[in-house]
Design an enzyme around this catalytic site. Structure first.
Site, mmCIF file in Angstrom:
data_model
loop_
_atom_site.group_PDB
_atom_site.id
_atom_site.type_symbol
_atom_site.label_atom_id
_atom_site.label_comp_id
_atom_site.label_asym_id
_atom_site.label_seq_id
_atom_site.Cartn_x
_atom_site.Cartn_y
_atom_site.Cartn_z
ATOM 1 C CG ASP A 234 -1.865 -1.224 1.267
ATOM 2 O OD1 ASP A 234 -2.025 -1.662 0.073
ATOM 3 O OD2 ASP A 234 -2.487 -1.441 2.327
ATOM 4 C CB ALA A 235 4.107 2.172 0.429
#
Lengths: 284, 284, 284, 284
Positions: free
Chosen positions: D228-229
């Site tokens: 999620d980065a």
């Protein structure tokens, strides 16, 4: 457990809320939702109420009769009562555009809405496959200037046969006539591809492009006899710039159209709309 | 004519709405607004109600006492009652940024809010002129590590002297201590320059820039002892692109901050917020 | 270091971008911003370009002359060149509403814009204090049916005396006449309180309320002789519901008006607008 | 007529734009789109350019070779060149949720995107019918802890067999491993159901509900090894209130997810994204 939903409007007066809520209480119901609105300009009261009855002796028809006598009569209410386990029946009218139809069918398929779709009616054969893929009967009823009356009679026959409660015009490119509108007052939902009342009529994206607006929109409304002038249920907008040509506006608009139409359908299914003075009260 | 506003929360139970509305009716009040919410997860009932009393014999204190005995006691309610002609008193804390302050003062000046602002408190002298231009007393109370306790005592003295009901931190760049928070539980409104809980703490625009988000935000919340973790009242966002550097984000953010803070203030003044489980119920 | 900004439009042709960028390169400039647009419908090319010149021998007038001869002539361009250290001079016209004025003045005061505001002109005395608080000369020029011509002459005299570059109508409740529009073509910025072209003319909030729209808007546009029909610079919208009466719409609208007007002013100050065919190209 | 698209980034320097545009001109091309960005913080130059060649002697491979030597080498560019008639091949990975898949397939079916979808891969059999309805091969590759390596090898085999250019994770509920990420750097598009970086990880709607946010969001990003980065391509948000429970958030979120993912896919297909420093430049 039974659940009922009540939609009311009447002349505003002292004690209405107490009278209604007390009635529910006496019927051993538990109010799980209440919302009300007073239009102070013309002194009209609106209410939406959901109530749960846990006792086994509850009878819907008795409740309806007693409410009618004890409350509705007293306050001269216009009111609607729905057993909340009733799934309304919705007909979808389409032409050739499929974006709204796919949005509706995939939500239907996913069980998002408490509704039944017994049929799709179209003046073109193009979307029959889409309907078939989702297992919904598709009726191709061509419409020409000459056959308009006949086609309409056929449509009405189908609507009645399937006991349709309300109609959704999912980019149906024909004007629905007075006869059907009269049969379904405030129960035909249309999607118009502009933020009404800007750009009424045909080709709103062309008009929007020409005017150089920085925002385009879509509007879902109940159909009335005056074109594009019915009570607005929902609207939404999207930003555009000088880099977007008409084709881009159409593309962006399609996303608006489907989301706005689907929101309006949801509000209608959940009985969250009351129409009054050509406007909507939306309880949400 | 008298008008009262009632905010309630308690354990959910059958008949609460009927009991309350019936009580108002018996007191010869007319309910002009009712909204309710049930948090079904933890079985809590919330209600906001406005009622008008036209008869001359209405006495606020009697009403309060009878409601307390007849209703609030029965249902073990936490409740607040306000005479609607009471203008709450609001203190504004600022540092050097003036955009939120100007937004607040111009709304105050235009009569947008039913509130009084008896004073502005700042740890810097910079905004004294702005305060003066709008005719509001400005107290410059410098805060350093060493003088923090002293400064706080002075602040509390002023808050009490002016009978302040709630505090607005309009980009006040100091952490408000436990003592003041305890005196004003859920009555200190802060504006944080991010869409919390993203980018808690200092320099949120720098963090947003570094992460490359396409949307920035601002959050207004009640202040609790845990930093940036209090109940959220209002949030809003704006689109950004790769062309915006940190300075641009700050500029765009300032517009968000002032609008979000002012909306939160309005909701608080109009008694439209209830805090429960570190979240807000917003009746609107 | 010198910086120039170039705005161009002309008939589209092969090689324009290369010609312009090559010219800048030959002048030893470094292009720090370039954006272009082609309106393919009518074959028109638009460009905005910022360039930095680090060498000491750069002369603005020479550059201008050479560009005119070498490039602009060849392609029959309409073009504008600005030294980027020039702060345009902006006049603000107001009547009695103060929300847009405060928004403008607090941004001006905070140094958000590279602009000078030498004067405020009003047909009412009401906002003189606001002007004074921010240190800006305020000219009260009453306008009646009889004195309209005279008042206008006085306005023009002031605009010329202060060498005003463009005018902002910050809810100025008078129609600006042809004479001033001719002197300031595409340089008078108005704010209209609707999402044009819906609800042109007076009382748009009343019309919006009556039509029952779910979204209201505000539009900033350049003033042309046809009322509310000039090129749109910026628009924005806000959601409303049946619970908002006209007073609420006005209040919500005020927030839109000030933000939309301020964004349009910023775009104009930063020379990011080109007007063509009664529409705007907005480079952002 | 041939059309090419060029994406460039390199160290910023004087004359790059002139060099590139002049090169295109010498090749007898007409630039129909140019946009550029300078990240002044780290001195990096980005450009997107579309050019049309009308002469019959144009050869794509010659153009590529000459650009490489004359321009790209000189400025040490990282660059990508695409013939604009090339339709990229996109694989879609799904699990059980169908809302994103239907949105993708109905756009594909309507010809909204210049893309080919040779296959859909899923760890569940559920969506095979949807795929079949749109005529797209569906590969059911179950994934368990034990078979993960094997499943992955099978996935890679398929991706290579179909010469897939980029992958879309349309709510694929498995973590894609390093091996595939390495094969498709910045070419795997995921949709996360929160406004990242708020609520990373699983169950973001539950976290959003618990925190009491007034706005929920969705984020489409390129997949990198850190969960999620990765670089954010597109985000959007929707308002929620205390009346929405987790089920409502999920429902509202689904609408966000599909629109945000589809917008990101469109940007990627149209080669409008450059990734740099874990952020995206979006030319639009």
């Amino acid at each position: 457990m039974e659940k009922v939903m009540l939609l009311i409007h009447c002349k505003d007066a002292t004690g209405i809320i107490a009278a209604v809520t007390n009635f529910i209480y006496q019927q051993k119901g538990n109010i799980v939702y209440i919302d009300q609105h007073v239009d102070s300009e013309n002194g009209t009261f609106f209410m939406r109420l959901e109530s749960v009855f846990e006792h086994t002796s509850f009878a819907y028809s008795t409740f309806k009769k007693e409410f009618s006598e004890a409350i509705a009569g007293t306050y001269e209410m216009e009111w609607q009562l729905f057993p909340s386990d009733y799934k309304p029946k919705m007909a979808v009218f389409v032409s050739k555009y499929d974006h709204c139809l796919y949005d509706i069918l995939s939500r239907y398929n996913a069980g998002e809405w408490e509704v039944e779709i017994p049929l799709i009616i179209s003046n073109h054969p193009d979307l029959a496959t889409a309907a078939k893929n989702f297992g919904i009967p598709y009726y191709h009823i061509p419409v020409t200037k000459e056959t308009k009356g006949e086609a309409e009679a056929l449509q009405i026959e189908l609507l009645q046969k399937f006991e349709i409660d309300f109609i959704v015009l999912a980019r149906y490119m024909q004007i629905v006539s007075e006869k059907i509108i009269d049969l379904y007052p405030n129960r035909i939902i249309n999607i118009h591809h502009s933020f009404l009342p800007a750009f009424v009529g045909a080709k709103p994206y062309h008009s929007a492009y020409k005017r150089g607006v920085k925002i385009i929109g879509a509007t879902s409304h109940y159909v009335t006899e005056e074109l594009d002038a019915g009570p607005i249920i929902e609207q939404d907008v999207a930003r555009v710039t000088h880099t977007h040509d008409i084709k881009d506006l159409v593309m962006k608009g399609k996303d608006l159209e489907k989301i706005v139409l689907s929101r309006a359908i949801k509000l209608h299914i959940e009985r969250k709309t009351i129409v009054y003075n050509n406007k909507t009260i939306i309880f949400s």
